[in-house]
Write a protein that holds these residues in place. Structure first.
Motif, PDB file in Angstrom:
ATOM      1  N   TRP A  35       0.865  -1.185   0.000  1.00 20.13           N
ATOM      2  CA  TRP A  35       0.000   0.000   0.000  1.00 20.13           C
ATOM      3  C   TRP A  35       0.901   1.234   0.000  1.00 20.13           C
ATOM      4  CZ3 TRP A  35      -1.330   3.130   4.702  1.00 20.13           C
ATOM      5  CH2 TRP A  35      -2.099   4.256   4.359  1.00 20.13           C
ATOM      6  N   ASP A  37       0.708   5.484  -0.272  1.00 20.63           N
ATOM      7  CA  ASP A  37      -0.144   6.678  -0.238  1.00 20.63           C
ATOM      8  C   ASP A  37       0.699   7.886  -0.622  1.00 20.63           C
ATOM      9  OD1 ASP A  37      -2.549   8.260   0.482  1.00 20.63           O
ATOM     10  OD2 ASP A  37      -1.226   9.016   2.061  1.00 20.63           O
ATOM     11  N   SER A 107      -7.995   9.287  -4.907  1.00 21.95           N
ATOM     12  CA  SER A 107      -7.948   8.446  -6.096  1.00 21.95           C
ATOM     13  C   SER A 107      -7.084   7.222  -5.796  1.00 21.95           C
ATOM     14  CB  SER A 107      -7.363   9.215  -7.293  1.00 21.95           C
ATOM     15  OG  SER A 107      -8.183  10.321  -7.630  1.00 21.95           O
ATOM     16  N   GLY A 108      -7.356   6.145  -6.497  1.00 22.51           N
ATOM     17  CA  GLY A 108      -6.620   4.918  -6.223  1.00 22.51           C
ATOM     18  C   GLY A 108      -6.373   4.095  -7.473  1.00 22.51           C
ATOM     19  N   LEU A 115      -2.005  -1.418  -3.786  1.00 27.41           N
ATOM     20  CA  LEU A 115      -2.948  -0.299  -3.861  1.00 27.41           C
ATOM     21  C   LEU A 115      -2.154   0.996  -3.729  1.00 27.41           C
ATOM     22  CD1 LEU A 115      -5.779   1.026  -3.813  1.00 27.41           C
ATOM     23  CD2 LEU A 115      -5.766   0.698  -1.318  1.00 27.41           C
ATOM     24  N   THR A 117      -2.748   5.014  -3.474  1.00 25.27           N
ATOM     25  CA  THR A 117      -3.733   6.079  -3.274  1.00 25.27           C
ATOM     26  C   THR A 117      -3.066   7.424  -3.509  1.00 25.27           C
ATOM     27  OG1 THR A 117      -3.275   6.055  -0.891  1.00 25.27           O
ATOM     28  CG2 THR A 117      -5.143   4.759  -1.682  1.00 25.27           C
ATOM     29  N   ARG A 119      -3.800  11.601  -3.031  1.00 26.03           N
ATOM     30  CA  ARG A 119      -4.649  12.587  -2.361  1.00 26.03           C
ATOM     31  C   ARG A 119      -4.169  13.997  -2.680  1.00 26.03           C
ATOM     32  NH1 ARG A 119      -3.948  12.825   2.939  1.00 26.03           N
ATOM     33  NH2 ARG A 119      -1.976  11.686   2.886  1.00 26.03           N
ATOM     34  N   VAL A 147      -8.495  -2.387  -0.508  1.00 18.93           N
ATOM     35  CA  VAL A 147      -9.481  -1.522  -1.141  1.00 18.93           C
ATOM     36  C   VAL A 147     -10.744  -1.452  -0.290  1.00 18.93           C
ATOM     37  CG1 VAL A 147     -10.843  -1.125  -3.222  1.00 18.93           C
ATOM     38  CG2 VAL A 147      -8.538  -2.066  -3.409  1.00 18.93           C
ATOM     39  N   LEU A 150     -10.233   0.907   2.693  1.00 15.24           N
ATOM     40  CA  LEU A 150     -10.307   2.315   2.315  1.00 15.24           C
ATOM     41  C   LEU A 150     -11.753   2.745   2.064  1.00 15.24           C
ATOM     42  CD1 LEU A 150      -9.092   5.024   1.388  1.00 15.24           C
ATOM     43  CD2 LEU A 150      -8.778   4.009  -0.864  1.00 15.24           C
TER      44      LEU A 150
END
Length: 330
Positions: A35, A37, A107-108, A115, A117, A119, A147, A150
């Motif tokens: 993951w 971000d 958004s992802g 994953l 993401t 922002r 997912v 989130l």
């Protein structure tokens, strides 16, 4: 300035060796789940990442766009989605018409084992998302669990926002039928709630399409059938929020129309009272005006004439007052 954070799980267990420069190597490992971000991404960094991971260039542009609708698009090697988180802000007592909702876009990119993401808002609580990952304990089921975590946090925020608007509308109803209703403040609060509700509907209603697309086009659907019930439960929550939002739309419309009707009713009441008092005041004005013409009439220049005219005024005024009071005009 671009901020990047991430987590890695190997064989369903978290490890502390996340490096953004090695993300492609991690995603290539069969037993690894990633993951990542990215907040306030630099366009060049995201473009390089897209080339490295084979992300669709139009999806990358959508992730960086200032305004983008809630949606999910399935590509050959990944799925792109855009959702909006909602947080409730406490209005200031001195300004009750201040907006009560704050909307954050996330958004992802859903990859087979990761994953990513993206922002643009710093206020969405990604720590809560990370905590939800741990609470689910489902990293062993693949990227679908990330997912779901989130989206679950996003939908919970929608529930809180709808609940806040519902409470505010109930407060409006109490103010509407109060003995001393608000004047301009009630209208300002009504219009502000309508604006918040419109903004919320724009991000809540399309969530059904997003969850449906991700639920039925998951790349790990065959290997992680255990996630099907939790996605079905998530979709049920989305439906409940959507239906609740639609019902609030009807409620705020009813409050607005009722306020207009009550204003008309109060205006009619005021007009009836003014008309009644004007009729009462017209009686002594007419009689004393007639006597003020200085013409001869029975009882002129006598005490009896004065007493008679005064008695006529009092009797007619009392009769009119009783009649108007009986008809609820005064």
């Amino acid at each position: 300035m671009t901020h990047i954070r991430g987590r890695i799980w190997r064989d369903g267990k978290p490890v502390d060796d996340f490096e953004f420069s090695k993300i492609s190597d991690c995603l290539a490992s069969e037993d690894t789940l990633v993951w990542c971000d990215i907040y306030d991404p630099d366009h060049a960094i995201l473009k390089d990442l897209a080339v490295e991971l084979g992300l669709n260039e139009w999806a990358v542009e959508d992730a960086l766009a200032e305004a983008e609708r809630t949606k999910a698009v399935v590509y050959r090697s990944h799925t792109f989605f855009t959702v909006y988180g909602v947080s409730v802000m406490d209005p200031r007592p001195e300004d009750p018409a201040e907006p009560t909702l704050e909307i954050h876009r996330i958004s992802g990119f859903v990859l087979p084992r990761g994953l990513i993401t993206v922002r643009l808002s710093p206020h969405f609580d990604m720590d809560k998302v990370s905590q939800r990952f741990d609470e689910l304990g489902g990293q062993e089921y693949g990227v679908g669990s990330l997912v779901h975590g989130l989206l679950d946090v996003v939908v919970d925020g929608h529930f809180d926002a709808v609940q806040s608007l519902d409470d505010s509308i109930e407060g409006l109803e109490d103010d509407l039928f109060a003995e001393k209703p608000l004047r301009g403040g009630l209208q300002r609060k009504t219009f502000q709630l309508r604006k918040d509700l419109v903004a919320l509907r724009r991000v809540v209603l399309p969530m059904r399409e997003v969850v449906t697309a991700i639920q039925h086009r998951r790349m790990d659907a065959k290997t992680s059938v255990e996630l099907d019930p939790v996605y079905a439960d998530l979709y049920d929550h989305v439906l409940r929020v959507s239906e609740w939002t639609e019902s609030l739309r009807d409620m705020i419309t009813t409050v607005f129309e009722t306020n207009l009707s009550l204003q008309d009713a109060r205006l009619n009441t005021v007009m009836k009272k003014l008309t009644g008092w004007a009729a009462i005041i017209a009686v002594p004005t007419a009689i004393t005006g007639f006597y003020g013409q200085n013409v001869a009439y029975p009882g002129i220049d006598t005490v009896g004439g004065f007493v008679t005219s005064t008695s006529i005024i009092v009797i007619i005024v009392l009769v009119l007052y009783w009649m108007f009071k009986a008809r609820d005009w005064l």
